[in-house]
Design an enzyme around this catalytic site. Structure first.
Site, PDB file in Angstrom:
ATOM      1  N   HIS A  82     -10.482  -2.644  11.578  1.00 41.71           N
ATOM      2  CA  HIS A  82      -9.660  -3.336  11.413  1.00 41.71           C
ATOM      3  C   HIS A  82      -9.520  -4.610  12.071  1.00 41.71           C
ATOM      4  O   HIS A  82      -8.385  -4.515  13.009  1.00 41.71           O
ATOM      5  CB  HIS A  82      -8.196  -2.450  11.163  1.00 41.71           C
ATOM      6  CG  HIS A  82      -7.051  -3.164  10.314  1.00 41.71           C
ATOM      7  ND1 HIS A  82      -5.885  -2.443  10.578  1.00 41.71           N
ATOM      8  CD2 HIS A  82      -7.137  -4.173   9.577  1.00 41.71           C
ATOM      9  CE1 HIS A  82      -4.959  -3.177   9.726  1.00 41.71           C
ATOM     10  NE2 HIS A  82      -5.694  -4.265   9.303  1.00 41.71           N
TER      11      HIS A  82
ATOM     12  N   TYR B 206      -1.777  -3.744  -6.550  1.00 37.65           N
ATOM     13  CA  TYR B 206      -1.331  -4.572  -5.488  1.00 37.65           C
ATOM     14  C   TYR B 206      -2.710  -4.271  -4.580  1.00 37.65           C
ATOM     15  O   TYR B 206      -3.233  -3.556  -4.477  1.00 37.65           O
ATOM     16  CB  TYR B 206      -0.251  -3.700  -4.614  1.00 37.65           C
ATOM     17  CG  TYR B 206      -0.073  -4.206  -3.115  1.00 37.65           C
ATOM     18  CD1 TYR B 206       0.377  -5.619  -2.903  1.00 37.65           C
ATOM     19  CD2 TYR B 206      -0.511  -3.478  -2.024  1.00 37.65           C
ATOM     20  CE1 TYR B 206       0.369  -6.110  -1.455  1.00 37.65           C
ATOM     21  CE2 TYR B 206      -0.703  -4.262  -0.584  1.00 37.65           C
ATOM     22  CZ  TYR B 206      -0.150  -5.312  -0.578  1.00 37.65           C
ATOM     23  OH  TYR B 206      -0.051  -5.967   0.660  1.00 37.65           O
TER      24      TYR B 206
ATOM     25  N   ASN C 151      -2.537 -15.112  12.598  1.00 33.30           N
ATOM     26  CA  ASN C 151      -2.125 -16.095  13.604  1.00 33.30           C
ATOM     27  C   ASN C 151      -3.132 -16.280  14.850  1.00 33.30           C
ATOM     28  O   ASN C 151      -3.621 -17.504  15.022  1.00 33.30           O
ATOM     29  CB  ASN C 151      -0.899 -15.930  14.032  1.00 33.30           C
ATOM     30  CG  ASN C 151       0.470 -16.158  13.120  1.00 33.30           C
ATOM     31  OD1 ASN C 151       0.213 -16.550  12.058  1.00 33.30           O
ATOM     32  ND2 ASN C 151       1.749 -15.578  13.526  1.00 33.30           N
TER      33      ASN C 151
ATOM     34  N   CYS D   7       1.395  -7.854  13.753  1.00 38.44           N
ATOM     35  CA  CYS D   7       1.215  -8.221  14.961  1.00 38.44           C
ATOM     36  C   CYS D   7       0.691  -9.532  15.255  1.00 38.44           C
ATOM     37  O   CYS D   7       0.124  -9.949  16.187  1.00 38.44           O
ATOM     38  CB  CYS D   7       0.522  -7.100  15.749  1.00 38.44           C
ATOM     39  SG  CYS D   7       1.441  -5.555  16.042  1.00 38.44           S
TER      40      CYS D   7
ATOM     41  N   LYS E 183      -9.381  -2.785   1.921  1.00 37.13           N
ATOM     42  CA  LYS E 183      -9.273  -1.405   2.461  1.00 37.13           C
ATOM     43  C   LYS E 183     -10.232  -0.240   2.113  1.00 37.13           C
ATOM     44  O   LYS E 183     -10.579   0.279   2.870  1.00 37.13           O
ATOM     45  CB  LYS E 183      -7.786  -1.141   2.707  1.00 37.13           C
ATOM     46  CG  LYS E 183      -6.874  -2.407   3.000  1.00 37.13           C
ATOM     47  CD  LYS E 183      -7.068  -2.823   4.590  1.00 37.13           C
ATOM     48  CE  LYS E 183      -6.013  -3.723   4.847  1.00 37.13           C
ATOM     49  NZ  LYS E 183      -5.999  -4.476   6.173  1.00 37.13           N
TER      50      LYS E 183
ATOM     51  N   ARG F 173       0.813  -1.156   0.048  1.00 38.01           N
ATOM     52  CA  ARG F 173      -0.078   0.045  -0.005  1.00 38.01           C
ATOM     53  C   ARG F 173       0.791   1.111  -0.071  1.00 38.01           C
ATOM     54  O   ARG F 173       2.118   1.299   0.201  1.00 38.01           O
ATOM     55  CB  ARG F 173      -0.993   0.246   1.184  1.00 38.01           C
ATOM     56  CG  ARG F 173      -2.167  -0.875   0.961  1.00 38.01           C
ATOM     57  CD  ARG F 173      -3.015  -0.809   2.268  1.00 38.01           C
ATOM     58  NE  ARG F 173      -2.362  -1.395   3.390  1.00 38.01           N
ATOM     59  CZ  ARG F 173      -1.974  -0.631   4.669  1.00 38.01           C
ATOM     60  NH1 ARG F 173      -1.888   0.593   4.683  1.00 38.01           N
ATOM     61  NH2 ARG F 173      -1.435  -1.259   5.601  1.00 38.01           N
TER      62      ARG F 173
ATOM     63  N   SER G  23      -0.490  -3.496  11.617  1.00 41.02           N
ATOM     64  CA  SER G  23       0.124  -4.886  10.931  1.00 41.02           C
ATOM     65  C   SER G  23       1.354  -5.362  11.417  1.00 41.02           C
ATOM     66  O   SER G  23       1.911  -4.695  12.378  1.00 41.02           O
ATOM     67  CB  SER G  23       0.759  -3.944   9.597  1.00 41.02           C
ATOM     68  OG  SER G  23      -0.294  -3.126   8.858  1.00 41.02           O
TER      69      SER G  23
ATOM     70  N   ARG H 255       2.156 -12.309  -0.690  1.00 39.85           N
ATOM     71  CA  ARG H 255       1.019 -12.491   0.049  1.00 39.85           C
ATOM     72  C   ARG H 255       0.580 -13.951  -0.777  1.00 39.85           C
ATOM     73  O   ARG H 255       0.839 -14.274  -1.580  1.00 39.85           O
ATOM     74  CB  ARG H 255       0.049 -11.451  -0.462  1.00 39.85           C
ATOM     75  CG  ARG H 255       0.469 -10.116   0.418  1.00 39.85           C
ATOM     76  CD  ARG H 255      -0.166  -9.860   1.497  1.00 39.85           C
ATOM     77  NE  ARG H 255       0.344  -8.840   2.303  1.00 39.85           N
ATOM     78  CZ  ARG H 255      -0.270  -8.318   3.340  1.00 39.85           C
ATOM     79  NH1 ARG H 255      -1.475  -9.004   3.765  1.00 39.85           N
ATOM     80  NH2 ARG H 255       0.109  -7.409   4.093  1.00 39.85           N
TER      81      ARG H 255
ATOM     82  N   ARG I 218       2.660  -3.833  19.766  1.00 40.35           N
ATOM     83  CA  ARG I 218       3.973  -4.136  20.101  1.00 40.35           C
ATOM     84  C   ARG I 218       4.555  -3.276  21.058  1.00 40.35           C
ATOM     85  O   ARG I 218       5.133  -1.959  20.585  1.00 40.35           O
ATOM     86  CB  ARG I 218       4.669  -4.089  18.681  1.00 40.35           C
ATOM     87  CG  ARG I 218       5.673  -5.296  18.536  1.00 40.35           C
ATOM     88  CD  ARG I 218       5.936  -5.103  16.918  1.00 40.35           C
ATOM     89  NE  ARG I 218       5.616  -6.337  16.105  1.00 40.35           N
ATOM     90  CZ  ARG I 218       6.351  -7.456  16.162  1.00 40.35           C
ATOM     91  NH1 ARG I 218       7.236  -7.665  16.956  1.00 40.35           N
ATOM     92  NH2 ARG I 218       6.049  -8.375  15.422  1.00 40.35           N
TER      93      ARG I 218
ATOM     94  N   ASP J 153      -9.029  -9.846   9.377  1.00 43.29           N
ATOM     95  CA  ASP J 153      -8.448  -8.570   8.876  1.00 43.29           C
ATOM     96  C   ASP J 153      -9.721  -7.548   9.112  1.00 43.29           C
ATOM     97  O   ASP J 153      -9.351  -6.337   9.474  1.00 43.29           O
ATOM     98  CB  ASP J 153      -8.210  -8.486   7.407  1.00 43.29           C
ATOM     99  CG  ASP J 153      -7.223  -7.361   7.108  1.00 43.29           C
ATOM    100  OD1 ASP J 153      -6.826  -7.025   8.077  1.00 43.29           O
ATOM    101  OD2 ASP J 153      -7.465  -6.563   6.036  1.00 43.29           O
TER     102      ASP J 153
HETATM  103  O1  SAT Z   1      -3.610  -3.474   2.367  1.00 44.78           O
HETATM  104  S1  SAT Z   1      -3.681  -4.830   2.117  1.00 44.78           S
HETATM  105  O2  SAT Z   1      -4.973  -5.302   2.438  1.00 44.78           O
HETATM  106  O3  SAT Z   1      -3.255  -5.102   1.037  1.00 44.78           O
HETATM  107  C1  SAT Z   1      -2.429  -5.434   3.299  1.00 44.78           C
HETATM  108  C2  SAT Z   1      -2.666  -5.172   4.578  1.00 44.78           C
HETATM  109  O4  SAT Z   1      -2.022  -4.109   5.061  1.00 44.78           O
HETATM  110  O5  SAT Z   1      -3.312  -5.645   5.339  1.00 44.78           O
HETATM  111 MN    MN Z   2      -4.823  -5.330   7.535  1.00 44.76          MN
END
Ligand code: SAT
Ligand code: MN
Length: 593
Positions: A227, A198, A255, A251, A207, A70, A249, A366, A397, A278
Site C-alpha cells: 500500500h 463503492y 499529495n 496521511c 484493494k 470500505r 489513510s 472521490r 500521524r 496508492d
Molecule cells: O478503498 S478505496 O480504494 O476505495 C479508498 C482507500 O481507502 O484508499
Molecule cells: Mn489506499
C-alpha cells in the site's frame, strides 16, 4: 465476443446461470464503449454532467448514502485454515462463505446487464503485472475500472495467453448493508463482492486484487504487493531516485506523490515525477535491487482538502475527463468540496446545501481520473521492468515522540519499523492523550494473510546478493507544546526526501541513535524555512525513556501474532529495547544521584 479461453467462458456461463442477467456484455475497453456507457448512465441518472466549460467530460455520481466507504467488518479472508488469515483479518470457512454469498447472488442480475471486464494490473507488457476478470452488473464500476486499470481487449489477449487470471464477481445487489460482503478466497485466487458500489468494495482490481489477493500471490511467488505511493525525485544533476512510501489513510499519499518542490529547489532544478499514489508491486531484479510498478492506471483520490494550495497537480489532473463521486455542486454545476473557494448550493446527496446537514461534500468524496492527466506523470510508469527503488519510507500521524525522519540501521530493523508504524488519534472530546492504532506497513485492512507470515516474508528478502532499498520512517505530524504542527509539510517534505536520497547515495551525513540514524541539523537543507531552535529540537528529539515505553508496547503488539511471529523480528525488538535501556541508564543515574 466470448473468449478463446475455455475456463473463462465456463466461469462466465456459471455466473450467468446463478445471477440470471438479461444480457451479457464483454468489455473491449474502446472509446466507443466508454462513451456509450457514459451516455446510458447519463440517461438513467447514474451520472450527472458537470459544467462542460469548466470541467469538460466530467460527471458526478451520487452513491447510495449508506454506501460511501470500505466496510472492514464485512470484508473477509476465507482460507481453509483460519490461522492463515491471521488475527489481522475477519475469517470465514471457504465453503460457508461461498454458500452464504452465492445465496445473495442468486438471480441478482435479473433486469440488468452482466459486464465481463478483463483487466491488467500494471503495464500490459510487464512481467510484474497480473491480470484479472471482473464480472459486474454496475456500469459505474465498468467506467471506473476503465480509468483505474488497463481494461479490455489487450488484457483479454494476455489472459488468453497466460491461461490464468484472478476471478472477481461483483454485484451491487440491493445496496443493502445487511446483505453486503466482500469476500476473498486467496487459495482460489478469487473475490466475491455484493451489496456495495463503492470504490474499494466494488472496483475489484484495486484493494481486493492488487493488495489482498496480490499480497497472497506475492508471498508464494517471491515479490511484495504494498500500500505505497511511488515517486521519482530528480536532482539538479539529472539523476532520478525512486522512493516507495506507505502511509495509513488520510496521511497525504496523493499529495506526496505529486509534490511541488519549494521555490529554491525548483530554481536549482529539482523535479518530482509521479508513478503511483496508492499501490506498489515490487520484485527483486537480476541486479539484486527491488523493481517496482504501479499496478493501477488512475487515481481514486479523496476530493475534500484537495485544492490549489495543497495539491495543484491534482487540481490540474482533475480539470477534465474525471468522474466525481459524492461531491457537492456550485450554482453553475462545478464540483465543490470543503477546502475549495466558492460556495456549494447542492450537497452530495442532491439536497439544497444546508450546513445543518453536515459537510457539503461527503468527507470520503472521490475523483477517478487517468494518471496520464497528471502534469508530473512519469513515462516510467509504463516501463515493463518497473523502476528501481532506492528507499522505502514508512510514516504515520504521530503528534508526539516520533522525530521528523530516521533511517533504520538495516533491513531487519526496517521491517520492525514498518511493523510498528501507526497513527495517533486524539480523543477530541476529553483532549486526552492520543490513542495509537498500529497499522503495520499501512496494510492492516489489506494484507490477505497472517501478518506474522507477512513479516517473515518481508524479512526473507534479505539474502546474499540483494541490494535492498534503505528503509526510513517519517513523521510530518509532530506537534509542539502549542498543539500546532512543527513541520510545514507539503512541498517542504522534499527537504526530507533529499536527505533520504543522500543517505542512499552516501552523500548525506547522520548521527546514530538507539532508534536509528537521524540527520544532524546540518545534514538537512533548511534554507528558506523559518524554524526556530525549539522547533528543530522537537523535530529531532529522541527521548530514550519515552521510546523505551514505545518499544515495550511494540513488543506487546508483536506478541499478538503468537507463534506466527518470526523470531528474527522479536530479536530486533529486543535489540532496540536494549540499546534504549543503555542510552537511558546514564540519565537515570544522574537523576538518582
Ligand atoms: O478503498 S478505496 O480504494 O476505495 C479508498 C482507500 O481507502 O484508499
Ligand atoms: Mn489506499
Amino acid at each position: 465476443m466470448a473468449s478463446q479461453l475455455e475456463s473463462l467462458n465456463r466461469w462466465v456461463d456459471e455466473v450467468a446461470r446463478l445471477t440470471e442477467p438479461d444480457a451479457i456484455h464483454w468489455c473491449d475497453g474502446s472509446d466507443e464503449e466508454y462513451r456509450a456507457l457514459i451516455e446510458q448512465m447519463q440517461r438513467d441518472g447514474t451520472l450527472i454532467p458537470l459544467n462542460p466549460k469548466t470541467h469538460p467530460n466530467c460527471w458526478l455520481h451520487r452513491s447510495h448514502p449508506s454506501d460511501v466507504a470500505r466496510v472492514e467488518h464485512l470484508t473477509l479472508v476465507c482460507t481453509s485454515d483460519p490461522a492463515d488469515a491471521g488475527p489481522n483479518n475477519h475469517w470465514m470457512a471457504p465453503a460457508d462463505a461461498h454458500a452464504k454469498i452465492d445465496a445473495l447472488f442468486a438471480g441478482c442480475m435479473k433486469g440488468r446487464t452482466l459486464y465481463v471486464v478483463p483487466y491488467c494490473m500494471g503495464p500490459i507488457d510487464s512481467p510484474i503485472s497480473r491480470c484479472g476478470v471482473e464480472i459486474t452488473d454496475s456500469p459505474y464500476v465498468v467506467a471506473n475500472m476503465r480509468i483505474m486499470t488497463r481494461m479490455g481487449a489487450p488484457a483479454l489477449a494476455r489472459i488468453e495467453r497466460e491461461g490464468t487470471f484472478v476471478k472477481g464477481l461483483h454485484s451491487i445487489g440491493e445496496l443493502d448493508p445487511d446483505k453486503r460482503f466482500i469476500m476473498h478466497f486467496p487459495e482460489e485466487l478469487s473475490i466475491k463482492s455484493i451489496g456495495s458500489g463503492y470504490g474499494g468494495n466494488a472496483l475489484l482490481g484495486k484493494k481486493c486484487h492488487a493488495l489482498r489477493i496480490g499480497s497472497y500471490q506475492a508471498r508464494s511467488e517471491g515479490w511484495l504487493a504494498e500500500h505505497m505511493l511511488i515517486v521519482g525525485i530528480q536532482n539538479p544533476q539529472g539523476e532520478t531516485h525512486y522512493v516507495a512510501a506507505a502511509f495509513p489513510s488520510a496521511c497525504g499519499k496523493t499529495n506526496l506523490a505529486m509534490l511541488i518542490p519549494p521555490e529554491g529547489y525548483r530554481e536549482a532544478g529539482w523535479k518530482v515525477w509521479t508513478i503511483g499514489d496508492d499501490i506498489c508491486w515490487m520484485t527483486p531484479g537480476e541486479d539484486g535491487r527491488l523493481w517496482a510498478i504501479n499496478p493501477e492506471a488512475g487515481f481514486f483520490g479523496v476530493a475534500p482538502g484537495t485544492s490549489a494550495s495543497t495539491n495543484p497537480n491534482a487540481m490540474a489532473t482533475i480539470a477534465r475527463d474525471t468522474i466525481f463521486t459524492n461531491v457537492a455542486l456550485t450554482a453553475d454545476d462545478q464540483p465543490w468540496w470543503e477546502g475549495l473557494p466558492g460556495t456549494p448550493v447542492t450537497d452530495w446527496q442532491g439536497r439544497p446545501y444546508d450546513p445543518a446537514n453536515g459537510p457539503a461534500a461527503h468527507p470520503n468524496a472521490r475523483f477517478t481520473v487517468s494518471a496520464r492527466q497528471c502534469p508530473t506523470w512519469s513515462e516510467q510508469a509504463e516501463a515493463a521492468q518497473g523502476v528501481p527503488i532506492s528507499a522505502i519510507v514508512f510514516g504515520g500521524r504521530r503528534p508526539s515522540l516520533v522525530p521528523l525522519v530516521f533511517e533504520a540501521r538495516d533491513w531487519a530493523h526496517g521491517v520492525l519499523v514498518g511493523a510498528a508504524m501507526g497513527s495517533e488519534t486524539t480523543a477530541a472530546a476529553t483532549g486526552a492523550v492520543g490513542v495509537l492504532r498500529r497499522d503495520s506497513m499501512a496494510m492492516k485492512p489489506f494484507c490477505g494473510y497472517n501478518y506474522g507470515d507477512y513479516f517473515a516474508h518481508w524479512l526473507s528478502f534479505d539474502q546474499p546478493g540483494a541490494r535492498l532499498p534503505k528503509i526510513f520512517h517519517v513523521n510530518w505530524f509532530r506537534k509542539g507544546e502549542d498543539g500546532k504542527f512543527v513541520w510545514p509539510g507539503f512541498g517542504d517534505n522534499l527537504r526530507v526526501l533529499e536527505w533520504i536520497i543522500g543517505r542512499c547515495s552516501g552523500a548525506a551525513g547522520a548521527t546514530e541513535t538507539p532508534i536509528g540514524f537521524l540527520p544532524g541539523t546540518d545534514d538537512l537543507n533548511l534554507a528558506g524555512l523559518e524554524l526556530d531552535a525549539r522547533a528543530l529540537a522537537t523535530l529531532f528529539e529522541v527521548d530514550a525513556a519515552a521510546w523505551a515505553a514505545e518499544v515495550a508496547d511494540i513488543g506487546r503488539y508483536l506478541d499478538s501474532f503468537g507463534d506466527r511471529l518470526p523470531e528474527r523480528l522479536r530479536d530486533e525488538q529486543q535489540r532496540v529495547a536494549a540499546a534504549l535501556a543503555q542510552a537511558d541508564a546514564p540519565a537515570r543515574e544522574a537523576a538518582a544521584g
